[in-house]
Structures are given as C-alpha cells and as structure tokens.
Design a protein around this motif. Structure first.
Motif, mmCIF file in Angstrom:
data_model
loop_
_atom_site.group_PDB
_atom_site.id
_atom_site.type_symbol
_atom_site.label_atom_id
_atom_site.label_comp_id
_atom_site.label_asym_id
_atom_site.label_seq_id
_atom_site.Cartn_x
_atom_site.Cartn_y
_atom_site.Cartn_z
ATOM 1 N N GLU A 1 -11.381 2.728 5.955
ATOM 2 C CA GLU A 1 -11.530 1.054 5.778
ATOM 3 C C GLU A 1 -12.779 0.181 7.165
ATOM 4 O O GLU A 1 -11.661 -0.298 8.304
ATOM 5 C CB GLU A 1 -10.023 1.056 6.474
ATOM 6 C CG GLU A 1 -9.729 1.221 4.989
ATOM 7 C CD GLU A 1 -9.848 -0.132 3.971
ATOM 8 O OE1 GLU A 1 -9.162 -1.196 3.717
ATOM 9 O OE2 GLU A 1 -10.032 0.687 2.900
ATOM 10 N N SER B 1 -7.792 13.410 1.122
ATOM 11 C CA SER B 1 -7.512 12.961 -0.701
ATOM 12 C C SER B 1 -7.636 14.560 -1.267
ATOM 13 O O SER B 1 -9.241 14.393 -0.827
ATOM 14 C CB SER B 1 -7.779 12.028 -1.930
ATOM 15 O OG SER B 1 -7.065 11.849 -3.245
ATOM 16 N N GLU C 1 -5.478 4.202 -3.720
ATOM 17 C CA GLU C 1 -4.512 4.757 -2.311
ATOM 18 C C GLU C 1 -4.301 3.570 -1.971
ATOM 19 O O GLU C 1 -2.420 3.569 -0.789
ATOM 20 C CB GLU C 1 -5.110 6.336 -2.305
ATOM 21 C CG GLU C 1 -5.676 6.820 -3.382
ATOM 22 C CD GLU C 1 -6.302 8.158 -2.464
ATOM 23 O OE1 GLU C 1 -5.959 8.778 -2.799
ATOM 24 O OE2 GLU C 1 -7.803 7.583 -2.267
ATOM 25 N N LYS C 2 -4.180 2.652 -1.762
ATOM 26 C CA LYS C 2 -4.238 1.849 -0.355
ATOM 27 C C LYS C 2 -3.047 0.791 -0.746
ATOM 28 O O LYS C 2 -2.706 -0.018 -1.800
ATOM 29 C CB LYS C 2 -5.306 0.901 0.034
ATOM 30 C CG LYS C 2 -4.851 -0.151 0.896
ATOM 31 C CD LYS C 2 -6.268 -1.518 1.028
ATOM 32 C CE LYS C 2 -5.699 -2.243 2.737
ATOM 33 N NZ LYS C 2 -7.145 -2.846 2.915
ATOM 34 N N LEU C 3 -1.876 1.004 0.013
ATOM 35 C CA LEU C 3 -0.849 -0.129 -0.080
ATOM 36 C C LEU C 3 -1.055 -0.983 0.301
ATOM 37 O O LEU C 3 -1.976 -1.385 2.080
ATOM 38 C CB LEU C 3 0.430 0.239 0.778
ATOM 39 C CG LEU C 3 0.999 1.749 0.146
ATOM 40 C CD1 LEU C 3 2.618 2.664 1.312
ATOM 41 C CD2 LEU C 3 1.274 1.424 -1.329
ATOM 42 N N SER D 1 -11.410 10.266 1.287
ATOM 43 C CA SER D 1 -11.775 8.958 0.064
ATOM 44 C C SER D 1 -11.837 7.244 0.521
ATOM 45 O O SER D 1 -12.285 6.494 0.231
ATOM 46 C CB SER D 1 -10.466 9.434 -1.147
ATOM 47 O OG SER D 1 -9.198 8.484 -0.214
ATOM 48 N N ILE D 2 -10.965 7.280 1.967
ATOM 49 C CA ILE D 2 -11.045 5.434 1.924
ATOM 50 C C ILE D 2 -11.351 5.435 3.390
ATOM 51 O O ILE D 2 -10.969 6.409 3.817
ATOM 52 C CB ILE D 2 -9.588 4.758 1.530
ATOM 53 C CG1 ILE D 2 -9.984 5.367 0.238
ATOM 54 C CG2 ILE D 2 -9.769 3.629 2.796
ATOM 55 C CD1 ILE D 2 -8.362 4.250 -0.411
ATOM 56 N N GLN E 1 4.926 7.156 -0.216
ATOM 57 C CA GLN E 1 4.839 7.667 1.293
ATOM 58 C C GLN E 1 5.483 7.994 1.376
ATOM 59 O O GLN E 1 6.324 7.118 1.773
ATOM 60 C CB GLN E 1 3.257 6.217 1.319
ATOM 61 C CG GLN E 1 1.773 6.355 0.744
ATOM 62 C CD GLN E 1 1.334 5.418 1.207
ATOM 63 O OE1 GLN E 1 0.692 5.601 2.729
ATOM 64 N NE2 GLN E 1 -0.085 5.428 0.406
ATOM 65 N N TYR F 1 -2.476 5.853 9.858
ATOM 66 C CA TYR F 1 -2.570 3.883 9.691
ATOM 67 C C TYR F 1 -2.404 2.822 11.414
ATOM 68 O O TYR F 1 -2.050 3.737 12.172
ATOM 69 C CB TYR F 1 -0.979 3.357 9.298
ATOM 70 C CG TYR F 1 -1.238 3.031 8.204
ATOM 71 C CD1 TYR F 1 -0.994 4.039 7.052
ATOM 72 C CD2 TYR F 1 -1.243 2.060 6.741
ATOM 73 C CE1 TYR F 1 -0.728 4.636 5.917
ATOM 74 C CE2 TYR F 1 -1.039 2.375 5.339
ATOM 75 C CZ TYR F 1 -1.063 3.674 5.004
ATOM 76 O OH TYR F 1 -0.472 3.356 3.626
ATOM 77 N N VAL G 1 -8.039 7.099 4.615
ATOM 78 C CA VAL G 1 -7.456 8.317 3.117
ATOM 79 C C VAL G 1 -8.027 9.222 3.203
ATOM 80 O O VAL G 1 -9.103 9.128 3.116
ATOM 81 C CB VAL G 1 -7.166 7.719 2.345
ATOM 82 C CG1 VAL G 1 -6.213 8.511 1.249
ATOM 83 C CG2 VAL G 1 -6.187 5.820 2.437
ATOM 84 N N LEU H 1 -3.959 0.020 7.134
ATOM 85 C CA LEU H 1 -4.658 1.598 6.967
ATOM 86 C C LEU H 1 -6.372 1.569 7.602
ATOM 87 O O LEU H 1 -6.832 1.017 7.361
ATOM 88 C CB LEU H 1 -5.018 1.604 5.310
ATOM 89 C CG LEU H 1 -5.515 3.016 4.920
ATOM 90 C CD1 LEU H 1 -4.367 4.039 5.145
ATOM 91 C CD2 LEU H 1 -5.951 2.206 3.145
ATOM 92 N N PHE I 1 10.228 -0.416 2.306
ATOM 93 C CA PHE I 1 10.447 0.707 3.860
ATOM 94 C C PHE I 1 11.132 0.147 4.756
ATOM 95 O O PHE I 1 11.276 -1.446 4.530
ATOM 96 C CB PHE I 1 8.947 0.919 4.472
ATOM 97 C CG PHE I 1 8.421 1.786 3.718
ATOM 98 C CD1 PHE I 1 7.307 0.671 2.158
ATOM 99 C CD2 PHE I 1 8.048 2.897 3.657
ATOM 100 C CE1 PHE I 1 6.416 1.563 2.234
ATOM 101 C CE2 PHE I 1 6.716 3.483 2.467
ATOM 102 C CZ PHE I 1 6.359 3.446 1.937
ATOM 103 N N GLN J 1 7.013 -0.692 -3.563
ATOM 104 C CA GLN J 1 7.886 0.247 -2.288
ATOM 105 C C GLN J 1 8.372 -0.506 -1.109
ATOM 106 O O GLN J 1 7.828 -1.246 -0.620
ATOM 107 C CB GLN J 1 6.908 1.298 -1.677
ATOM 108 C CG GLN J 1 7.726 2.454 -1.441
ATOM 109 C CD GLN J 1 6.845 4.068 -1.069
ATOM 110 O OE1 GLN J 1 5.203 3.802 -1.462
ATOM 111 N NE2 GLN J 1 6.703 4.964 -0.197
#
Lengths: 112, 115
Positions: B58, B50, A98-100, B55-56, B104, B35, B48, B45, A36, A34
């Motif tokens: 960090e 979901s 799911e992490k970019l 789910s995440i 996103q 973020y 997250v 990040l 941006f 992606q």
C-alpha cells in the motif's frame, strides 16, 4: 471507493442492557463483512463474519445482521456485561481484493 | 488454535537503528498481513503476502521492508524510521482460499516507539 461508517462513535450503557452497534458501507459489492473487538493497546479479535449471501450470524450473546442492498450491518449485544467494554470495528472485504476496509469503530463502555 | 503470535510486544528504537518485527502462525494460513494502527484510528493495511508472495504493497515507504521466509512466518524489517512511525503494528493471517469466508485473525501487536 468503498467507505465504512460506524455510528455512534462512543456508547455508554448500564450493565444488562441490550444494545445495537451500527455499520454502513457505500458500495454493496462485498465478499463479506467482519466484526472485530479491540481492547486498548491490544490486537483485534474476530467476533463474527457474515458472507455476502448471508443475512445474519450468531455467536453466544452476539448477533450480526447484514443488509447488503442497503449497505448496512448491525451488531446486537444481548445482556451487556462490563467485560464487553471495548472498541468494536466493522470491516468489509471488497471483491477481487484482499484488503479490508475498516470503519473507525464504536467505543463501548458497559457500566457495572 | 486460532493464534497469531508477534514479537516483541514493545520496541523502542532510535532513528538510526535497524530492527525487525516477527509474526508467526501455525494454522496453515496462506495469506499474511501487516497493519499499522495509530491511536484511536482503525488499522491501515501495509502489506499482504499470499502464498509467500507479496501481493499488496500500500505505497509504504521503503524504510519498511517485509519478508515472508515461509508460509508460517512474516517479518517486517525497520530501518531509519521517523518518530511519526510510532504506532501499534499488527500482523494478521487468513486461509486465503475462499474470499467469502476468509476470516482474518490478528496477533496482539508490537507497540513501536521511535525516538
């Protein structure tokens, strides 16, 4: 571990010039990439998303290409305008995650 | 409409304060993200969600506490922050269904200053 590099870190061009921003990534196993745009102190605006099975995507004066096997993507901006001045970030999405993973960005200045 | 909204736009707080950041989207997206972005750095990040489940995480310090009350809302509760936590906090959302096409969309961010 996936790493994303953007070259150059900064670029200054005169208005009207066509330009290319580069993005490289170390692991070719990605779901998508992606691009941006971020203006100072603002959020990110999604420009283009290229799926792993695609070679390029176009939106107006923007064209993004993806060469997954070589781990490279380019963002081509045609006929640049002062309003294009911003930081451009590329990000890849690894599989099963799911992490970019973002590059550090290229700061573009288009001079009138 | 591809809009993610965040409130407040700016927040100044002391190290003993408790505050919350809010994020909202009405695109029917099932994944939402927090973020943190420091000056001249890419976003990092934090969390997250979901389908409204975390789910995440960090490895974010416990002074940051996320909450997803429903599929449209995401909060970030702040308590006992440090000056180094000063940053732009960005919320994002995505459909969260098909990973290949999962774009996103980011909000404008909250500029947080911790004194």
């Amino acid at each position: 571990k996936q790493e994303v590099t953007q070259i150059p870190a900064a670029l200054s061009v005169p208005e009207g010039e066509n330009l290319v921003l580069n993005c490289s990534f170390t692991d070719s196993a990605i779901y998508n990439l992606q691009w941006f745009r971020q203006d100072p102190g603002k959020g990110l605006t999604s420009l283009l998303l290229i799926q792993s099975s695609q070679r390029e995507q176009t939106s107006g004066r923007l064209n993004a290409s993806l060469d997954k096997s070589s781990g490279r993507s380019t963002l081509y901006i045609a006929a640049s305008q002062p309003g294009d001045s911003a930081t451009y970030l590329c990000a890849v999405r690894p599989p099963l995650n799911e992490k970019l993973v973002f590059g550090k960005g290229t700061k573009l200045t288009v001079n009138p | 409409d591809t809009e993610v909204t965040q409130t407040p736009k700016h927040l100044v707080m002391g190290m003993t304060n408790k505050k919350s950041l809010k994020c909202e989207q009405h695109m029917g997206h099932r994944a939402m993200y927090w973020y943190k972005q420091k000056a001249k750095k890419p976003p990092e990040l934090m969390f997250v969600y979901s389908y409204e489940k975390l789910s995440i995480n960090e490895s974010v310090p416990s002074r940051f506490s996320p909450e997803c009350p429903n599929s449209s809302l995401l909060n970030l509760h702040l308590h006992a922050l440090q000056p180094e936590d000063s940053a732009l906090y960005l919320c994002a959302s995505s459909q969260g269904v098909n990973a290949d096409t999962d774009t996103q969309y980011f909000g404008p961010g909250t500029r947080l200053t911790v004194l």
